[in-house]
Structures are given as structure tokens and as C-alpha cells.
Design a protein around this motif. Structure first.
Motif, PDB file in Angstrom:
ATOM      1  N   LEU A  53       7.678   4.251 -44.215  1.00 19.85           N
ATOM      2  CA  LEU A  53       7.051   5.157 -45.419  1.00 19.85           C
ATOM      3  C   LEU A  53       6.639   4.049 -46.664  1.00 19.85           C
ATOM      4  O   LEU A  53       5.984   4.341 -47.361  1.00 19.85           O
ATOM      5  N   GLY A  54       8.256   3.842 -47.215  1.00 18.08           N
ATOM      6  CA  GLY A  54       7.926   2.159 -48.084  1.00 18.08           C
ATOM      7  C   GLY A  54       6.914   1.637 -48.035  1.00 18.08           C
ATOM      8  O   GLY A  54       6.590   0.588 -48.849  1.00 18.08           O
ATOM      9  N   ASP A  55       6.498   0.849 -46.733  1.00 21.40           N
ATOM     10  CA  ASP A  55       5.566   0.018 -47.336  1.00 21.40           C
ATOM     11  C   ASP A  55       3.951   0.522 -47.148  1.00 21.40           C
ATOM     12  O   ASP A  55       2.354  -0.457 -47.565  1.00 21.40           O
ATOM     13  N   ALA A  56       3.812   1.938 -47.349  1.00 21.47           N
ATOM     14  CA  ALA A  56       2.064   2.240 -48.150  1.00 21.47           C
ATOM     15  C   ALA A  56       2.130   1.688 -48.986  1.00 21.47           C
ATOM     16  O   ALA A  56       3.183   2.327 -50.152  1.00 21.47           O
ATOM     17  N   ALA A  57       1.101   1.040 -49.339  1.00 16.61           N
ATOM     18  CA  ALA A  57       0.550   0.489 -50.556  1.00 16.61           C
ATOM     19  C   ALA A  57      -0.958  -0.079 -50.576  1.00 16.61           C
ATOM     20  O   ALA A  57      -1.716   0.440 -49.474  1.00 16.61           O
ATOM     21  N   MET A  58      -1.619  -0.442 -51.446  1.00 19.86           N
ATOM     22  CA  MET A  58      -3.030  -1.559 -51.634  1.00 19.86           C
ATOM     23  C   MET A  58      -2.271  -2.719 -51.494  1.00 19.86           C
ATOM     24  O   MET A  58      -1.380  -2.813 -51.613  1.00 19.86           O
ATOM     25  N   TYR A  59      -2.593  -3.664 -50.091  1.00 17.57           N
ATOM     26  CA  TYR A  59      -2.233  -4.581 -49.908  1.00 17.57           C
ATOM     27  C   TYR A  59      -3.558  -5.967 -50.514  1.00 17.57           C
ATOM     28  O   TYR A  59      -4.807  -5.506 -49.896  1.00 17.57           O
ATOM     29  N   LEU A  60      -3.652  -6.904 -50.746  1.00 19.47           N
ATOM     30  CA  LEU A  60      -4.777  -7.553 -51.808  1.00 19.47           C
ATOM     31  C   LEU A  60      -4.592  -8.805 -51.265  1.00 19.47           C
ATOM     32  O   LEU A  60      -3.268  -9.374 -51.172  1.00 19.47           O
ATOM     33  N   CYS A  61      -5.239  -9.296 -50.403  1.00 18.73           N
ATOM     34  CA  CYS A  61      -5.276 -10.771 -50.361  1.00 18.73           C
ATOM     35  C   CYS A  61      -6.619 -11.886 -51.469  1.00 18.73           C
ATOM     36  O   CYS A  61      -7.446 -11.348 -52.369  1.00 18.73           O
ATOM     37  N   ALA A  62      -5.840 -12.677 -51.753  1.00 14.39           N
ATOM     38  CA  ALA A  62      -6.414 -13.916 -53.178  1.00 14.39           C
ATOM     39  C   ALA A  62      -6.371 -15.209 -52.256  1.00 14.39           C
ATOM     40  O   ALA A  62      -5.838 -15.980 -51.639  1.00 14.39           O
ATOM     41  N   THR A  63      -7.117 -15.778 -53.006  1.00 10.97           N
ATOM     42  CA  THR A  63      -7.894 -17.213 -52.749  1.00 10.97           C
ATOM     43  C   THR A  63      -7.930 -17.709 -53.803  1.00 10.97           C
ATOM     44  O   THR A  63      -7.715 -17.368 -54.572  1.00 10.97           O
ATOM     45  N   SER A  64      -7.733 -19.371 -53.553  1.00  8.77           N
ATOM     46  CA  SER A  64      -7.414 -20.228 -54.864  1.00  8.77           C
ATOM     47  C   SER A  64      -7.954 -21.662 -54.206  1.00  8.77           C
ATOM     48  O   SER A  64      -7.287 -21.922 -53.668  1.00  8.77           O
ATOM     49  N   GLU A  65      -8.893 -22.075 -55.166  1.00  5.52           N
ATOM     50  CA  GLU A  65      -9.294 -23.982 -54.159  1.00  5.52           C
ATOM     51  C   GLU A  65      -7.393 -24.173 -54.283  1.00  5.52           C
ATOM     52  O   GLU A  65      -7.846 -25.363 -53.565  1.00  5.52           O
ATOM     53  N   THR A  66      -7.077 -24.408 -55.446  1.00  4.41           N
ATOM     54  CA  THR A  66      -5.515 -25.027 -55.304  1.00  4.41           C
ATOM     55  C   THR A  66      -4.472 -24.087 -55.830  1.00  4.41           C
ATOM     56  O   THR A  66      -4.774 -22.942 -56.351  1.00  4.41           O
ATOM     57  N   LEU A  67      -3.339 -24.304 -56.224  1.00  5.37           N
ATOM     58  CA  LEU A  67      -2.127 -23.857 -56.733  1.00  5.37           C
ATOM     59  C   LEU A  67      -2.382 -23.769 -58.003  1.00  5.37           C
ATOM     60  O   LEU A  67      -2.213 -22.766 -59.230  1.00  5.37           O
ATOM     61  N   TYR A  68      -3.391 -24.433 -58.221  1.00  2.00           N
ATOM     62  CA  TYR A  68      -3.884 -24.711 -60.493  1.00  2.00           C
ATOM     63  C   TYR A  68      -5.143 -23.771 -60.259  1.00  2.00           C
ATOM     64  O   TYR A  68      -5.151 -24.024 -61.649  1.00  2.00           O
ATOM     65  N   ASN A  69      -5.797 -23.014 -60.026  1.00  2.00           N
ATOM     66  CA  ASN A  69      -6.827 -23.152 -60.087  1.00  2.00           C
ATOM     67  C   ASN A  69      -6.764 -21.505 -59.812  1.00  2.00           C
ATOM     68  O   ASN A  69      -5.856 -21.021 -59.573  1.00  2.00           O
ATOM     69  N   GLU A  70      -7.780 -20.595 -60.718  1.00  2.00           N
ATOM     70  CA  GLU A  70      -7.967 -19.353 -60.824  1.00  2.00           C
ATOM     71  C   GLU A  70      -7.925 -18.540 -59.570  1.00  2.00           C
ATOM     72  O   GLU A  70      -8.162 -18.612 -57.948  1.00  2.00           O
ATOM     73  N   GLN A  71      -7.305 -17.511 -59.485  1.00  2.00           N
ATOM     74  CA  GLN A  71      -7.267 -16.631 -58.110  1.00  2.00           C
ATOM     75  C   GLN A  71      -8.083 -15.767 -57.956  1.00  2.00           C
ATOM     76  O   GLN A  71      -8.001 -15.039 -59.075  1.00  2.00           O
ATOM     77  N   PHE A  72      -9.146 -15.589 -57.221  1.00  2.00           N
ATOM     78  CA  PHE A  72      -9.753 -14.492 -56.373  1.00  2.00           C
ATOM     79  C   PHE A  72      -9.224 -13.508 -55.495  1.00  2.00           C
ATOM     80  O   PHE A  72      -9.090 -13.902 -53.945  1.00  2.00           O
ATOM     81  N   PHE A  73      -9.337 -12.392 -55.750  1.00  2.00           N
ATOM     82  CA  PHE A  73      -8.737 -10.970 -55.488  1.00  2.00           C
ATOM     83  C   PHE A  73     -10.006 -10.653 -54.287  1.00  2.00           C
ATOM     84  O   PHE A  73     -11.300 -10.426 -54.885  1.00  2.00           O
ATOM     85  N   GLY A  74      -9.360 -10.048 -53.202  1.00  2.00           N
ATOM     86  CA  GLY A  74     -10.700  -9.155 -51.991  1.00  2.00           C
ATOM     87  C   GLY A  74     -10.530  -7.962 -52.623  1.00  2.00           C
ATOM     88  O   GLY A  74      -9.344  -7.392 -53.929  1.00  2.00           O
ATOM     89  N   PRO A  75     -10.755  -6.907 -52.222  1.00  2.00           N
ATOM     90  CA  PRO A  75     -11.039  -5.234 -52.496  1.00  2.00           C
ATOM     91  C   PRO A  75      -9.844  -4.769 -51.737  1.00  2.00           C
ATOM     92  O   PRO A  75      -9.408  -3.596 -53.015  1.00  2.00           O
ATOM     93  N   GLY A  76      -8.965  -5.104 -51.069  1.00  2.00           N
ATOM     94  CA  GLY A  76      -7.686  -4.596 -50.385  1.00  2.00           C
ATOM     95  C   GLY A  76      -7.817  -3.917 -49.691  1.00  2.00           C
ATOM     96  O   GLY A  76      -8.977  -3.263 -49.126  1.00  2.00           O
ATOM     97  N   THR A  77      -6.433  -3.078 -48.910  1.00  2.00           N
ATOM     98  CA  THR A  77      -6.431  -2.770 -47.472  1.00  2.00           C
ATOM     99  C   THR A  77      -5.728  -1.734 -48.324  1.00  2.00           C
ATOM    100  O   THR A  77      -4.383  -1.831 -48.784  1.00  2.00           O
ATOM    101  N   ARG A  78      -5.807  -0.356 -48.090  1.00  2.00           N
ATOM    102  CA  ARG A  78      -5.442   0.716 -48.061  1.00  2.00           C
ATOM    103  C   ARG A  78      -3.993   0.975 -47.075  1.00  2.00           C
ATOM    104  O   ARG A  78      -5.362   1.686 -46.126  1.00  2.00           O
ATOM    105  N   LEU A  79      -2.971   0.477 -47.135  1.00  2.00           N
ATOM    106  CA  LEU A  79      -2.735   1.464 -45.492  1.00  2.00           C
ATOM    107  C   LEU A  79      -1.711   2.536 -46.096  1.00  2.00           C
ATOM    108  O   LEU A  79      -0.984   3.324 -46.762  1.00  2.00           O
ATOM    109  N   THR A  80      -1.652   3.467 -45.095  1.00  2.00           N
ATOM    110  CA  THR A  80      -0.801   5.197 -45.699  1.00  2.00           C
ATOM    111  C   THR A  80      -0.068   4.536 -43.877  1.00  2.00           C
ATOM    112  O   THR A  80      -0.772   3.945 -43.150  1.00  2.00           O
ATOM    113  N   VAL A  81       1.619   5.356 -44.088  1.00  2.00           N
ATOM    114  CA  VAL A  81       2.209   5.181 -43.099  1.00  2.00           C
ATOM    115  C   VAL A  81       2.416   6.129 -42.902  1.00  2.00           C
ATOM    116  O   VAL A  81       3.223   7.304 -43.346  1.00  2.00           O
ATOM    117  N   LEU A  82       2.163   7.225 -41.464  1.00  2.00           N
ATOM    118  CA  LEU A  82       2.671   8.726 -41.164  1.00  2.00           C
ATOM    119  C   LEU A  82       4.115   8.256 -40.650  1.00  2.00           C
ATOM    120  O   LEU A  82       4.447   8.121 -39.690  1.00  2.00           O
TER     121      LEU A  82
END
Lengths: 112, 113
Positions: A83-112
């Protein structure tokens, strides 16, 4: 347009039933990140891939795993969601570790 | 040493006002300071970012002010609009964080019409 895509946008699972979330990118970035974000909190980094190199955060539970079969795709596997894993899960990417991170729209996870 | 402290937690302004959100850090090795804007149910979007070689950066109505000696940076939104109502996160990264983003706790901004 180049972007970060997450599927599904909403996922409902049952307690203890494995679930996989998907992220894809058309940016051709080397680094892909997975974050967990709970309500009214900042995103919390779970792990990241630099190319094929996997980097786990020290406090990420073993219940969370990831796979990156190629540059474009990365998956988040939750082996036995609680139940504690219910959350928004976000993926992000960057060209290298030193560059800007760009996020996706997220997946909202519900645990019943 | 890895923390980024953000204030205020929430902020209400009238349309046209200039909300200011402040962040403070301790680690002098941080050298990248982005701001993210997040609408409900969406992922964070990179708004503007600054590196310590400049004291101010402006993009449209958004300005970052950076004070290296005080280890503080802030976001100003000029002529704020109801569409700016969102949660704003500051972040910092650098060598000592292995270039991972250290986020502030977020500020929920409401711009009233």
C-alpha cells in the motif's frame, strides 16, 4: 516532438501483484532515471541507468527493480507492491549526468 | 550537507503580483541550480536553471537570482498569472551529489484572478 513517454498513465494493481511501468524516450539521451513522488512531496530518486550501467540508490527497497533493454526504453518493476508504494512514478532523461533532466508525464500507481 | 531548504511551503498572490520563492543550500560543490514547475497530475517541467558563474538569469517572466556567498537562490515570477498556479521545486546538483538532483520540498503557488 522529442519527448519522454510513460505508459500507462494510470495503473491499478492489487497488493502483492507484480506490476511493470514503462518509459520510452525519443531524445536519444544516455541517462534514464526513475523517481517516486508521493503526494505533496518532492520526487525521490530510485535509480538511474547511464547507458547500460545501473545505479541503485542506497535506500531504494529491493522490491523495486529496473531494466533497460535499449537506449530508448526503460522499465520499472515492482515485484510485490504494498500500500505504501502507491505514488506517482516519474521517468526522466538527460544527455549526460551533467545536463538538464527532462521528465515524463508520470504513471499514477494505485495499490488496492 | 546535501539538503536544499525551500520556502515558503505555500504562497498566494494576486494576478500581476511578483511571487518570490527562496532556496538555500550548504554544499559549496553544488554548481547547477534548476527550477521545476509541476501542475497537478503532471511531471515536473524544467523552467529555468542557473550556474554559479552568473548572479541572475531571466527567461520571459521568470528570473533566478543567485547569491553564491550566501548560498541562496530564488525564483521571481513577474506579472504572475492564474496559469502560473502550480508547485515549484528548486534543486541543486554537483560533484558531491554525483550530479544527482537534490530537490527542495516544494512551494505550492496560487495566483488569484
Amino acid at each position: 516532438d522529442a519527448m519522454v513517454i510513460q505508459n500507462p498513465r494510470y495503473q491499478v494493481t492489487q497488493f502483492g501483484k507484480p506490476v511493470t511501468l514503462s518509459c520510452s524516450q525519443t531524445l536519444n539521451h544516455n541517462v534514464m532515471y526513475w523517481y517516486q513522488q508521493k503526494s505533496s512531496q518532492a520526487p525521490k530518486l530510485l535509480f538511474h541507468y547511464y547507458d547500460k550501467d545501473f545505479n541503485n540508490e542506497a535506500d531504494t527497497p529491493d522490491n523495486f527493480q529496473s531494466r533497460r533493454p535499449n537506449t530508448s526504453f526503460c522499465f520499472l518493476d515492482i515485484r510485490s507492491p504494498g500500500l505504501g508504494d502507491a505514488a506517482m512514478y516519474l521517468c526522466a532523461t538527460s544527455e549526460t549526468l551533467y545536463n538538464e533532466q527532462f521528465f515524463g508525464p508520470g504513471t499514477r500507481l494505485t495499490v488496492l | 550537507q546535501q539538503q536544499v531548504k525551500q520556502s515558503p511551503q505555500s504562497l498566494i498572490v494576486q494576478k500581476g503580483g511578483i511571487p518570490i520563492i527562496n532556496c538555500a543550500y550548504e554544499n559549496t560543490a553544488f554548481d547547477y541550480f534548476p527550477w521545476y514547475q509541476q501542475f497537478p497530475g503532471k511531471g515536473p517541467a524544467l523552467l529555468i536553471a542557473i550556474r554559479p558563474d552568473v548572479s541572475e538569469k531571466k527567461e520571459g517572466r521568470f528570473t533566478i537570482s543567485f547569491n553564491k556567498s550566501a548560498k541562496q537562490f530564488s525564483l521571481h515570477i513577474m506579472d504572475s498569472q492564474p496559469g502560473d498556479s502550480a508547485t515549484y521545486f528548486c534543486a541543486a546538483s554537483g560533484r558531491d551529489s554525483s550530479y544527482k538532483l537534490i530537490f527542495g520540498s516544494g512551494t505550492r503557488l496560487l495566483v488569484r484572478p
